[in-house]
Structures are given as structure tokens and as C-alpha cells.
Design an enzyme around this catalytic site. Sequence first.
Site, PDB file in Angstrom:
ATOM      1  N   GLU A  37       0.824  -1.212   0.000  1.00 48.88           N
ATOM      2  CA  GLU A  37       0.000   0.000   0.000  1.00 48.88           C
ATOM      3  C   GLU A  37       0.856   1.259   0.000  1.00 48.88           C
ATOM      4  O   GLU A  37       0.544   2.232  -0.683  1.00 48.88           O
ATOM      5  CB  GLU A  37      -0.954   0.001   1.195  1.00 48.88           C
ATOM      6  CG  GLU A  37      -2.006  -1.109   1.168  1.00 48.88           C
ATOM      7  CD  GLU A  37      -2.926  -1.021  -0.045  1.00 48.88           C
ATOM      8  OE1 GLU A  37      -2.968   0.034  -0.711  1.00 48.88           O
ATOM      9  OE2 GLU A  37      -3.604  -2.022  -0.338  1.00 48.88           O
ATOM     10  N   TYR A 120      -6.131   6.631   3.875  1.00 48.19           N
ATOM     11  CA  TYR A 120      -6.317   5.563   2.894  1.00 48.19           C
ATOM     12  C   TYR A 120      -5.618   4.272   3.325  1.00 48.19           C
ATOM     13  O   TYR A 120      -6.221   3.194   3.374  1.00 48.19           O
ATOM     14  CB  TYR A 120      -5.821   5.975   1.498  1.00 48.19           C
ATOM     15  CG  TYR A 120      -5.619   4.766   0.640  1.00 48.19           C
ATOM     16  CD1 TYR A 120      -6.715   4.103   0.094  1.00 48.19           C
ATOM     17  CD2 TYR A 120      -4.359   4.198   0.471  1.00 48.19           C
ATOM     18  CE1 TYR A 120      -6.563   2.932  -0.623  1.00 48.19           C
ATOM     19  CE2 TYR A 120      -4.193   3.031  -0.243  1.00 48.19           C
ATOM     20  CZ  TYR A 120      -5.288   2.401  -0.784  1.00 48.19           C
ATOM     21  OH  TYR A 120      -5.140   1.241  -1.469  1.00 48.19           O
ATOM     22  N   ASP A 138      -9.723   5.582  -2.127  1.00 45.03           N
ATOM     23  CA  ASP A 138      -8.600   6.202  -2.829  1.00 45.03           C
ATOM     24  C   ASP A 138      -9.174   6.966  -4.025  1.00 45.03           C
ATOM     25  O   ASP A 138     -10.384   7.091  -4.173  1.00 45.03           O
ATOM     26  CB  ASP A 138      -7.596   5.139  -3.281  1.00 45.03           C
ATOM     27  CG  ASP A 138      -8.158   4.284  -4.394  1.00 45.03           C
ATOM     28  OD1 ASP A 138      -9.393   4.270  -4.568  1.00 45.03           O
ATOM     29  OD2 ASP A 138      -7.385   3.629  -5.093  1.00 45.03           O
ATOM     30  N   CYS A 200     -16.880   1.680 -20.494  1.00 45.89           N
ATOM     31  CA  CYS A 200     -18.222   1.416 -19.960  1.00 45.89           C
ATOM     32  C   CYS A 200     -18.846   0.137 -20.527  1.00 45.89           C
ATOM     33  O   CYS A 200     -19.658  -0.515 -19.869  1.00 45.89           O
ATOM     34  CB  CYS A 200     -19.134   2.612 -20.227  1.00 45.89           C
ATOM     35  SG  CYS A 200     -18.599   4.134 -19.410  1.00 45.89           S
ATOM     36  N   CYS A 203     -18.234  -2.650 -18.221  1.00 47.27           N
ATOM     37  CA  CYS A 203     -18.453  -2.357 -16.809  1.00 47.27           C
ATOM     38  C   CYS A 203     -19.653  -3.135 -16.254  1.00 47.27           C
ATOM     39  O   CYS A 203     -20.723  -3.143 -16.855  1.00 47.27           O
ATOM     40  CB  CYS A 203     -18.690  -0.858 -16.618  1.00 47.27           C
ATOM     41  SG  CYS A 203     -18.984  -0.407 -14.897  1.00 47.27           S
ATOM     42  N   CYS A 209     -25.522   2.909 -13.511  1.00 48.65           N
ATOM     43  CA  CYS A 209     -24.583   4.012 -13.283  1.00 48.65           C
ATOM     44  C   CYS A 209     -25.244   5.354 -13.588  1.00 48.65           C
ATOM     45  O   CYS A 209     -25.726   5.591 -14.689  1.00 48.65           O
ATOM     46  CB  CYS A 209     -23.347   3.834 -14.167  1.00 48.65           C
ATOM     47  SG  CYS A 209     -22.191   5.222 -14.087  1.00 48.65           S
TER      48      CYS A 209
END
Length: 300
Positions: A37, A120, A138, A200, A203, A209
Site C-alpha cells: 500500500e 487511505y 482512494d 463502460c 463495466c 450508473c
Amino acid sequence: MNEPTFAGRVSRWYEQNARDLPWRRPDVSAWAILVSEVMLQQTPVARVVPVWQAWLGRWPTPAALAEESPAEAIRMWGRLGYPRRAVRLRECAVAVVQRHGGTVPDRLEQLLALPGVGTYTARAVAAFAYGQRHPVVDTNVRRVVCRAVAGEPDGGPATRPADLVATEELLPAEPSAAALASAAIMELGAVICTARSPRCDACPVETICAWRASGQVAPVGPTRRPQRYAGTDRQVRGLLLGLLRETSGPVPQQRLDQVWADDVQRARALAGLVTDGLVEPIGETWFRLAGDGPPAPLAS
DNA sequence: AACACGTGGGC
DNA sequence: TGCCCAAGTGT
């Protein structure tokens, strides 16, 4: 039969499409996840992978890293960028040993108190290493949630409390499912719902969405000031550190002087490196990576 | 809140 | 070439 939730769709997509990143494999330690991380802060995955493997190979535990000098950590950091992270990660290892007996803590508050660990990273470790139910926000998650829920084109410049709330509301109740969903949303933002050209058509939440439904309104104004680099102190710091990194032990100031012509700027950059714990002066005219050799003799 | 803080790859 | 970016943190 209920319709699949947002988190449900993204999680299912993730289970089938997640990249095989080494820190996602089973039996990876909390420390190894924490290291990943920190390395991933502002740094692309592809550049992190080899450094992460070498790093954990050499220092598998906080205790192992805590015994090393900052100089060794800085060198092992290679060219990931923002080398202060290497120094802080070592300080983090020291803190984990001193405060927690060498075990990465599992409480948000304790994680947050570690050097180099912010909002985060603390949440990422608590969720991904310990399976806790915390929103992990994030830049990717912020963008995904802003688009899918609010119909806005991006998440804005900084993480706000509202982002945490909005993300939390999307998570399933069961902790391990929530942690999986957090990883999944992040992955979606990194791979599908990207800043520049979202895919998209691939997705899993396209049909629910808000941004897609609105016709994908374009961002309003310039998102942020461009970060320039050429000619900045950052570039000078990078050049100075590059020389020190590839030299074992002290370097005469005369050699550092050749790295950048502007005396004032070069001095300022070098002083900054010292302040940040990356470099230490040896006497009046020599410098070295912090801790790169025996302790400097005390001035008499 | 706005800035500083590295680096290398894509276009 | 030069601009933009890429899993933030600390001040």
C-alpha cells in the site's frame, strides 16, 4: 429474487477479472500488504511489483527492516519515486516493533498513528489484511462512486468525509464481503472506470450508473493545476539523491555541486533532503545517505 | 487549504 | 516536446 446490488455486481466482476497481483495472494502477511500500500501511493502497479518482491524477500518482517539503516531502505526503494516513503516505511517498521511487538496492528487508530500511514492506507490494511468493514477510499474509489452514485464525472481534488460515507453505504454488512467489495471497487476504477477513457461497455454496473444514465457529462473545468517538474526543487532533489544512492558512503560536496548549476536552489534542495532524513552531512563538506556507514564522528 | 514531494511511460 | 498521469501523506 432481489436485483444484484452495486457491491454485489462489482464483487462478482472482481472475482472473475481481478489482476493476479502478488500482494493479493493467500497467506500474504499484513506487513507485506502494508508495504504494498505504501509503495502504491502515487505509483503505478507495474513499477511496484518487482520492488515489492525484492523488498519482502530481503525484509519479510517489520523487525527485519527495523534493523536496517535508512540508506539501505532508500537504495532498495530504487526509482519508485517519493523516496521519503522508504524512510517512513522503515520508521513504520520501528514503530510496529516498539509499539506492537512486531505485529502490524489491526485497529484503525493504531494504524493511523504509524509513520507514512494516512487515512487511505490505514483503512486498506484494516480491510485487506484483517478483513474488517471499513470504507477504503482512494482516488479510484472516489471516482467510481462519484460517477455511479452522483452522476458526476470525477471525484474532485481531495477525499472528503462525504466520500467515506457514500462509500460505506455501498458496502455489504458482512465484514469479509465488505473488504472484498472495497478491493473490487478500487480495481474497477483502476481498470475499467478510468479517469481518461472509461470502458463502460465492459463495466458490470453500466446499467445502474448515474453518470452513464446522464450521458456522461464532461468534467466542468480544469481539475487541478498541472504539476510541473523540470526546474523544480523536486528535480534537483532527485538528481542529488540519485548520485548519493549510487555511491557507497560519503560524497564530497564538490561532486554534488556538479549536479545542478544554481547554487541557491541546489543548497535548498540538499538542505531539504537532510531535513527529511534522507541525507546526512559528514563534517562541513561531505554528505551521505542517512545511516550509510558507521555513525558520523561527533563534532568537537 | 494549498503545496511539496519522484519517476517513467503514454500520447 | 511537453503535458498528464499513478492505490497519498505530511505540513
